[in-house]
Design a protein around this motif. Structure first.
Motif, PDB file in Angstrom:
ATOM      1  N   TYR A  31     -43.078 -21.485  27.201  1.00 49.63           N
ATOM      2  CA  TYR A  31     -43.382 -19.981  27.515  1.00 49.63           C
ATOM      3  C   TYR A  31     -44.610 -19.900  27.988  1.00 49.63           C
ATOM      4  N   VAL A  32     -44.864 -18.835  28.887  1.00 52.39           N
ATOM      5  CA  VAL A  32     -46.134 -18.425  29.209  1.00 52.39           C
ATOM      6  C   VAL A  32     -46.778 -17.614  28.293  1.00 52.39           C
ATOM      7  N   ILE A  33     -48.008 -17.998  27.894  1.00 53.73           N
ATOM      8  CA  ILE A  33     -48.831 -17.303  26.860  1.00 53.73           C
ATOM      9  C   ILE A  33     -50.295 -16.749  27.467  1.00 53.73           C
ATOM     10  N   GLY A  34     -50.652 -15.839  26.973  1.00 56.11           N
ATOM     11  CA  GLY A  34     -51.700 -15.128  27.817  1.00 56.11           C
ATOM     12  C   GLY A  34     -52.863 -14.562  27.012  1.00 56.11           C
ATOM     13  N   TRP A  35     -54.081 -14.371  27.428  1.00 55.77           N
ATOM     14  CA  TRP A  35     -55.144 -13.643  26.494  1.00 55.77           C
ATOM     15  C   TRP A  35     -55.433 -12.380  27.204  1.00 55.77           C
ATOM     16  N   PHE A  36     -55.309 -11.307  26.449  1.00 61.16           N
ATOM     17  CA  PHE A  36     -55.702 -10.100  26.781  1.00 61.16           C
ATOM     18  C   PHE A  36     -56.689  -9.508  26.084  1.00 61.16           C
ATOM     19  N   ILE A  50     -53.740 -16.067  31.855  1.00 57.60           N
ATOM     20  CA  ILE A  50     -52.494 -16.497  31.509  1.00 57.60           C
ATOM     21  C   ILE A  50     -52.362 -17.932  31.923  1.00 57.60           C
ATOM     22  N   SER A  51     -51.681 -18.725  30.839  1.00 51.17           N
ATOM     23  CA  SER A  51     -51.399 -20.034  30.923  1.00 51.17           C
ATOM     24  C   SER A  51     -49.944 -19.971  31.169  1.00 51.17           C
ATOM     25  N   ARG A  52     -49.254 -20.579  32.323  1.00 51.87           N
ATOM     26  CA  ARG A  52     -47.770 -20.843  32.553  1.00 51.87           C
ATOM     27  C   ARG A  52     -47.290 -22.160  31.961  1.00 51.87           C
ATOM     28  N   SER A  53     -46.251 -22.248  31.655  1.00 53.66           N
ATOM     29  CA  SER A  53     -45.522 -23.255  31.103  1.00 53.66           C
ATOM     30  C   SER A  53     -45.638 -24.616  32.074  1.00 53.66           C
ATOM     31  N   ASP A  54     -46.024 -24.317  33.193  1.00 47.56           N
ATOM     32  CA  ASP A  54     -46.005 -25.509  34.205  1.00 47.56           C
ATOM     33  C   ASP A  54     -47.537 -25.917  34.235  1.00 47.56           C
ATOM     34  N   GLY A  55     -48.505 -25.244  33.474  1.00 47.72           N
ATOM     35  CA  GLY A  55     -49.758 -25.760  33.340  1.00 47.72           C
ATOM     36  C   GLY A  55     -50.707 -24.785  34.378  1.00 47.72           C
ATOM     37  N   SER A  56     -50.065 -24.354  35.357  1.00 48.70           N
ATOM     38  CA  SER A  56     -50.936 -23.216  36.060  1.00 48.70           C
ATOM     39  C   SER A  56     -51.499 -22.305  35.338  1.00 48.70           C
ATOM     40  N   THR A  57     -52.404 -21.528  35.708  1.00 47.39           N
ATOM     41  CA  THR A  57     -53.043 -20.377  35.422  1.00 47.39           C
ATOM     42  C   THR A  57     -53.361 -19.256  36.369  1.00 47.39           C
ATOM     43  N   TYR A  58     -53.763 -18.280  35.552  1.00 54.04           N
ATOM     44  CA  TYR A  58     -54.070 -16.909  36.267  1.00 54.04           C
ATOM     45  C   TYR A  58     -55.381 -16.462  35.508  1.00 54.04           C
ATOM     46  N   ASN A  59     -56.363 -15.821  36.236  1.00 53.58           N
ATOM     47  CA  ASN A  59     -57.636 -15.155  35.745  1.00 53.58           C
ATOM     48  C   ASN A  59     -57.580 -13.975  36.400  1.00 53.58           C
ATOM     49  N   LYS A  86     -71.039 -11.289  29.477  1.00 50.63           N
ATOM     50  CA  LYS A  86     -71.728 -10.149  29.733  1.00 50.63           C
ATOM     51  C   LYS A  86     -71.280  -9.092  28.844  1.00 50.63           C
ATOM     52  N   SER A  87     -72.247  -8.096  28.782  1.00 52.36           N
ATOM     53  CA  SER A  87     -72.020  -6.968  27.786  1.00 52.36           C
ATOM     54  C   SER A  87     -70.571  -6.396  27.976  1.00 52.36           C
ATOM     55  N   GLU A  88     -69.981  -6.285  29.279  1.00 55.72           N
ATOM     56  CA  GLU A  88     -68.840  -5.587  29.353  1.00 55.72           C
ATOM     57  C   GLU A  88     -67.742  -6.462  29.300  1.00 55.72           C
ATOM     58  N   ASP A  89     -68.106  -7.731  28.451  1.00 56.39           N
ATOM     59  CA  ASP A  89     -66.889  -8.603  28.122  1.00 56.39           C
ATOM     60  C   ASP A  89     -66.433  -8.143  26.630  1.00 56.39           C
ATOM     61  N   THR A  90     -67.328  -7.178  26.133  1.00 56.87           N
ATOM     62  CA  THR A  90     -67.068  -7.014  24.653  1.00 56.87           C
ATOM     63  C   THR A  90     -66.036  -6.062  24.595  1.00 56.87           C
ATOM     64  N   ALA A  91     -64.925  -6.741  23.655  1.00 56.47           N
ATOM     65  CA  ALA A  91     -63.516  -6.234  23.741  1.00 56.47           C
ATOM     66  C   ALA A  91     -63.013  -6.901  22.544  1.00 56.47           C
ATOM     67  N   VAL A  92     -61.750  -6.449  22.184  1.00 55.37           N
ATOM     68  CA  VAL A  92     -60.981  -7.216  20.878  1.00 55.37           C
ATOM     69  C   VAL A  92     -59.903  -8.071  21.766  1.00 55.37           C
ATOM     70  N   TYR A  93     -59.882  -9.114  21.541  1.00 57.31           N
ATOM     71  CA  TYR A  93     -59.154 -10.107  22.376  1.00 57.31           C
ATOM     72  C   TYR A  93     -57.984 -10.466  21.645  1.00 57.31           C
ATOM     73  N   TYR A  94     -56.838 -10.341  22.589  1.00 55.63           N
ATOM     74  CA  TYR A  94     -55.317 -10.682  21.755  1.00 55.63           C
ATOM     75  C   TYR A  94     -54.629 -11.836  22.432  1.00 55.63           C
ATOM     76  N   CYS A  95     -54.014 -12.566  21.940  1.00 58.69           N
ATOM     77  CA  CYS A  95     -52.849 -13.445  22.584  1.00 58.69           C
ATOM     78  C   CYS A  95     -51.722 -12.945  22.318  1.00 58.69           C
ATOM     79  N   ALA A  96     -50.781 -13.335  23.304  1.00 59.97           N
ATOM     80  CA  ALA A  96     -49.532 -12.649  23.330  1.00 59.97           C
ATOM     81  C   ALA A  96     -48.614 -13.890  24.115  1.00 59.97           C
ATOM     82  N   ARG A  97     -47.372 -13.685  23.639  1.00 63.34           N
ATOM     83  CA  ARG A  97     -46.158 -14.548  24.515  1.00 63.34           C
ATOM     84  C   ARG A  97     -45.617 -13.551  25.601  1.00 63.34           C
ATOM     85  N   VAL A  98     -45.629 -14.175  26.868  1.00 62.48           N
ATOM     86  CA  VAL A  98     -45.231 -13.425  27.961  1.00 62.48           C
ATOM     87  C   VAL A  98     -44.343 -13.662  28.585  1.00 62.48           C
ATOM     88  N   HIS A  99     -43.454 -13.000  29.221  1.00 62.90           N
ATOM     89  CA  HIS A  99     -42.559 -13.157  30.015  1.00 62.90           C
ATOM     90  C   HIS A  99     -43.008 -12.640  31.402  1.00 62.90           C
TER      91      HIS A  99
END
Length: 124
Positions: A31-36, A50-59, A86-99
């Motif tokens: 599966y593709v798994i991601g941080w949001f 995003i981390s794809r099942s083939d090891g590639s990523t997206y940021n 940075k201060s603008e990185d302040t957030a709640v971070y979630y991981c999710a299973r992605v299609h």
């Protein structure tokens, strides 16, 4: 299916944090798994790593060069190394299973399972 994010906390601007997402109940390496993240007043799905099942990523552009997403398939774990925070990185971070779907050279995501978030607070 379960996803559990951890590793958040309070850090000064310019500092680093490493988030972990432990997954179970499905074949993680298929599966593709991601941080949001979700900052106050913003959508949760706006910025992603995003981390794809083939090891590639997206940021997302907002974190390129500062955040690195990786996965350990042997441990069913997704990682997010966050540097130069940075201060603008302040957030709640979630991981999710992605299609993910590619359409006209653009990648679209649909998330079906979310973990509970972990709070990241960056003080300036």
């Amino acid at each position: 299916v379960q996803l559990q994010a951890s590793g958040g906390g309070l850090v000064q601007a310019g500092g680093s944090l490493r988030l972990s997402c432990a997954a179970s109940g499905f074949s993680f390496d298929d599966y593709v798994i991601g941080w949001f993240r979700q900052a106050p007043g913003k959508e949760r799905e706006g910025d992603s790593c995003i981390s794809r099942s083939d090891g590639s990523t997206y940021n997302a552009d907002s974190v390129k060069g500062r955040f690195t997403v990786s996965r350990d398939n042997a441990k069913n774990t997704l990682l997010l190394q966050m540097n130069s925070l940075k201060s603008e990185d302040t957030a709640v971070y979630y991981c999710a299973r992605v299609h993910n779907i590619w359409f006209r050279r653009r990648e679209y995501y649909a998330m079906d399972y979310w973990g509970k978030g972990t709070q990241v607070t960056v003080s300036s």
